[in-house]
Scaffold this active site. Sequence first.
Site, PDB file in Angstrom:
ATOM      1  CD  GLN A 149     -14.304   1.029  -1.050  1.00 54.01           C
ATOM      2  OE1 GLN A 149     -14.525   1.561  -2.135  1.00 54.01           O
ATOM      3  NE2 GLN A 149     -13.087   0.721  -0.660  1.00 54.01           N
ATOM      4  CG  ASP A 154      -8.300  -4.625   0.876  1.00 54.03           C
ATOM      5  OD1 ASP A 154      -8.705  -5.031  -0.225  1.00 54.03           O
ATOM      6  OD2 ASP A 154      -8.578  -3.496   1.326  1.00 54.03           O
ATOM      7  CE  LYS A 207     -11.697  -5.710  -2.956  1.00 49.47           C
ATOM      8  NZ  LYS A 207     -12.060  -4.726  -1.902  1.00 49.47           N
ATOM      9  NE  ARG A 263      -5.190  -3.404  -0.455  1.00 52.72           N
ATOM     10  CZ  ARG A 263      -4.668  -2.629   0.488  1.00 52.72           C
ATOM     11  NH1 ARG A 263      -3.450  -2.867   0.929  1.00 52.72           N
ATOM     12  NH2 ARG A 263      -5.350  -1.597   0.971  1.00 52.72           N
ATOM     13  CE  LYS A 270      -6.089   1.835  -5.328  1.00 48.97           C
ATOM     14  NZ  LYS A 270      -6.864   2.982  -5.831  1.00 48.97           N
TER      15      LYS A 270
END
Length: 442
Positions: A180, A322, A349, A397, A422
Site C-alpha cells: 500500500q 489477506d 495489520k 478478517r 470494515k
Amino acid sequence: MAKHNIILTRPGKTLKGTVQLTGSKSECNRALMIQALSKGKVKVENISDAADTVTLQKVLSQKSAVGSPELATIVDGINEDAIIEDSGLQAEDSRVINIGPAGTAMRFLTAFLPLQDATVTLTGSERMQQRPIGVLVDAVRKLGAEIEYVNNEGYPPIKIHSGFKQQANRISIKGDISSQYITALLLIASTLPQGLTLEIEGELTSRPYVEMTLAMLKQAGIQHTWQGNVISIAHQEFAETSLYTEPDWSAASYWYAIAALSGEAELFLPGLTPYSMQGDSVITEIMANFGITSQFKDGGVYLTKEVKPIFRKIFDMKECPDLAQTVIVVCAALGHEATFTGLETLKIKETDRVLALQTELAKIGVKLTEKGQVYKLDCSEKHIPENVFINTYDDHRMAMAFAPLASVIPQLEIEDADVVEKSYPAFWDDLKSVGFNASPAL
C-alpha cells in the site's frame, strides 16, 4: 461503541445457494483515489459498501478535508457525517481527519493530502496509531511534502502542511513492508509536475496489489513502464472513463473456506471472473487442494465440493496475505499439518494476526509455531469442544476467517460481530441465507 457478540451454529452440512458479494474494497479504494486525482474525469461504478471504502469516499467528498476553512473530523468512519470535534489534535490552521481503523485510507491519504492546498492532521483509531507509517512518510517527504509526527515518531497522527513543491522525481522504497505504500505513491505519480520513478528495494510483497494499481491507472489513461525493480510514471492527464469495481475475491475466500468444511457444496457467486485484477482470486487454486472446483459460467463462479485427499503441504502467502488466516483455519479444522511462508506483513495489520491466530487456534488444541519466517501447524492435540469463543481483536478478517469453524464446532461465539463492516457488512446475513443460524449472544 458497544461490542455485540454473535452465536453461530450450522444445522446442516450442505452449502447451497447464491451469494451476491459487495464490490472489491481494494479495487474501489483505488478507483476513488483515481477519481479524486482526475478531478472528476474518472467515474466509479459499483462502489463497495465496506466501511473502509465508505470512510475514504466520505473524506474525499468533504471539501473541508482538503481546503475549506472549517475544522472537520470524520468520526469512526462508518456512515457518520463530518462534524466539528475537539480531538485534542486540532490547531488554528489545521483540519483533523480521523479515518478510524481504515488502514488503506491512512496510507493513500498520506500521499494524497500533501498535494492539496490545506494543512491537515491525519489520525485514526488507537490501533491505527500503533501501525507504522514512517517508510511512506519518508518517501513523501523526499518528494517535497512537509509532514510532522504529532505524538510518536514513525506513527500516526501526522500533520501534513500545505505548500507542496516537488523536490525529487526518483525515490526508493522498501518492497517487503506494505504494497500500500507503493500504491499510494503510484496513484499520485502522474499528477506530480515531474512525474515519478520508483525504485523498489528488495523483494516485493503482495505484487498483485501493485499490478492492480497500475492496471487501473492504465484504464484511466495513465501509462507506465516497469523494468526490473523500477516503475516510472510520467506527468500526464487522466482520460475520461468509468472504472467498474468487480465483486470482492477476499470476501469470496470465506465461502471457499465454508465449502471446504462442508459435506457437499453447490454455491454460485455472481460477478466473479477468472481474469480478475485481484490477487486474492488465487483462492480458486488454493482451495482446489481441498476439493473445491471453480466453474466460471453464467456471469459468475460455481463452487462444488469433491471429497479428496489433501497432498499440498506448503502454502506461500507472500502475494495474498489477506488469505492467510482463512487458509490456516481451514487446515487446522481439517487437521492438515501444513507449512506457511510469506506471513511477514501479518504482524502489522489490524492486529498482530500471527499472534491472534496462535491464540485462537489453541482453543481447539492446534499450534501455529514460528521458526524464522516459516510457520507450521501442529494438529496432534486437535480437539473439537462443544462451545468455542473467538476473540476478533478489532480485526474483520479474524471474525470471518474463524466463522467457517461453525461447520465443525456445535456452537461458535464470535466477539464483536460488527467488526465485519470494515470490508463485508452483509457477511452474517449472507450466512443466514444459506442455512447458518446467527443470533446475538445474550
